[in-house]
Design a protein around this motif. Structure first.
Motif, PDB file in Angstrom:
ATOM      1  N   TYR A 129       0.764  -1.228   0.024  1.00 25.00           N
ATOM      2  CA  TYR A 129       0.232   0.019  -0.068  1.00 25.00           C
ATOM      3  C   TYR A 129       0.969   1.290  -0.204  1.00 25.00           C
ATOM      4  O   TYR A 129       0.596   2.132  -0.801  1.00 25.00           O
ATOM      5  N   ILE A 130       2.060   1.101   0.743  1.00 19.88           N
ATOM      6  CA  ILE A 130       2.794   2.361   0.927  1.00 19.88           C
ATOM      7  C   ILE A 130       3.311   2.834  -0.320  1.00 19.88           C
ATOM      8  O   ILE A 130       3.586   4.021  -0.881  1.00 19.88           O
ATOM      9  N   LEU A 131       3.930   1.617  -1.019  1.00 25.42           N
ATOM     10  CA  LEU A 131       4.639   1.995  -2.363  1.00 25.42           C
ATOM     11  C   LEU A 131       3.524   2.526  -3.583  1.00 25.42           C
ATOM     12  O   LEU A 131       3.923   3.191  -4.095  1.00 25.42           O
ATOM     13  N   GLN A 132       2.404   1.833  -3.458  1.00 25.85           N
ATOM     14  CA  GLN A 132       1.249   2.287  -4.314  1.00 25.85           C
ATOM     15  C   GLN A 132       1.161   4.132  -4.015  1.00 25.85           C
ATOM     16  O   GLN A 132       0.989   4.838  -4.820  1.00 25.85           O
ATOM     17  N   LEU A 133       1.184   4.306  -2.721  1.00 27.63           N
ATOM     18  CA  LEU A 133       0.832   5.540  -2.426  1.00 27.63           C
ATOM     19  C   LEU A 133       1.948   6.469  -2.801  1.00 27.63           C
ATOM     20  O   LEU A 133       1.638   7.634  -3.305  1.00 27.63           O
TER      21      LEU A 133
END
Length: 289
Positions: free
Chosen positions: A19-23
């Motif tokens: 999720y953090i990488l997508q964000l």
């Protein structure tokens, strides 16, 4: 605040990392973003997000000293920014630099709460990329968020283990009271916990009491069967107690699959079958005085 709120809904660290990488990808235009874990010797890419080019491969690993991540860890808690890896004194002589031309690297260490290093969160491009102060701040914030998620996962694993403690009865005999709702992830933790204890201590019988289980499904049933079969392989005799009627109804093959396994209604009858007699000693003690 929204990001921290989302973190509470993550199933595990991998979910949070993805999720953090997508964000980050939505906010920062750098091609590749990744989270790496290291043990002091090897650097492994846990999660990777590539936009147009696949510069970083998820699951790949290399010796830590040969990675850019080691530079980030040595740099400390603030972001390390190398705008041109081919020109920087830190990176130009490294073997991996030939893959990235005049590309850009940014890295921030990810710590556990005790400040030991988990790994890094990084960005990498094979083209020159200008990072703003806001970008750097975002990387730092995501590193802090990952620390938060790491600690949540650690605490959750401890809670899951504590809700299935191994209680010794006598030499070679112990009880595992399984309590609450059993999910697939919790079942895995229980299996690892039980096998770890069995490898540390000499055990002949392990009583698995499921009378406190609130819900069960076919997946959880399979995990319990897996535990029973593994115990047999390592020479520990499993004993199942507390199977409730709803378990038999919801997972019909569960009881059938336990054919040949010692099954008792409750702990008392199981212990009696193993040669123990439960008595109330209060009266005897009072009579002896």
């Amino acid at each position: 605040m929204e990001t921290a709120h989302e973190a509470k809904g993550f199933g595990n660290f991998d979910d949070a990392a993805a999720y953090i990488l997508q964000l980050l990808s939505k906010q920062i235009g750098i091609n590749s973003l990744f989270i790496a874990k290291n043990d002091g010797e090897t650097n492994k890419i846990i999660k990777a997000h590539n936009s147009s080019k696949s510069l970083v491969e998820e699951g790949s690993s290399m010796p830590l000293p040969q990675s850019y991540c080691s530079l980030s860890i040595n740099h400390g808690p603030t972001p390390l920014i190398i705008e041109d890896v081919s020109a920087s004194e830190l990176t130009r002589s490294m073997a991996i630099t030939k893959n990235y031309g005049q590309g850009t690297f940014i890295g921030v260490p990810v710590y556990y709460s005790d400040r030991t290093v988990y790994g890094t969160i990084c960005g990498l491009d094979d083209q020159s990329h200008k990072l703003s102060e806001e970008d750097l701040s975002t990387f730092e914030m995501m590193s802090t968020l990952l620390t938060y998620v790491l600690e949540l996962e650690k605490a959750n694993q401890q809670i899951q283990t504590l809700t299935a403690p191994i209680v010794p009865v006598t030499k070679g005999v112990a009880i595992v009271p399984v309590i609450g709702e059993i999910t697939a992830s919790r079942a895995e933790v229980i299996i690892k916990h039980v096998l770890g204890k069995c490898s540390q201590e000499s055990m002949d019988y392990l009583i698995i009491d499921v009378s406190g289980v609130l819900q069960i499904n076919s997946t959880v049933g399979e995990y319990l069967l897996k535990l029973v079969n593994i115990l047999k392989v390592i020479g520990v005799t499993p004993v199942i107690t507390g199977i409730q009627p709803f378990m038999a109804l919801k997972v019909p093959h569960f009881a059938a699959a336990l054919k040949g396994v010692m099954i008792e209604a409750n702990l008392e009858t199981a212990l009696k079958q193993l040669g123990f007699v439960l008595i109330k000693e209060c009266k005897e003690k009072s009579d002896s005085h």
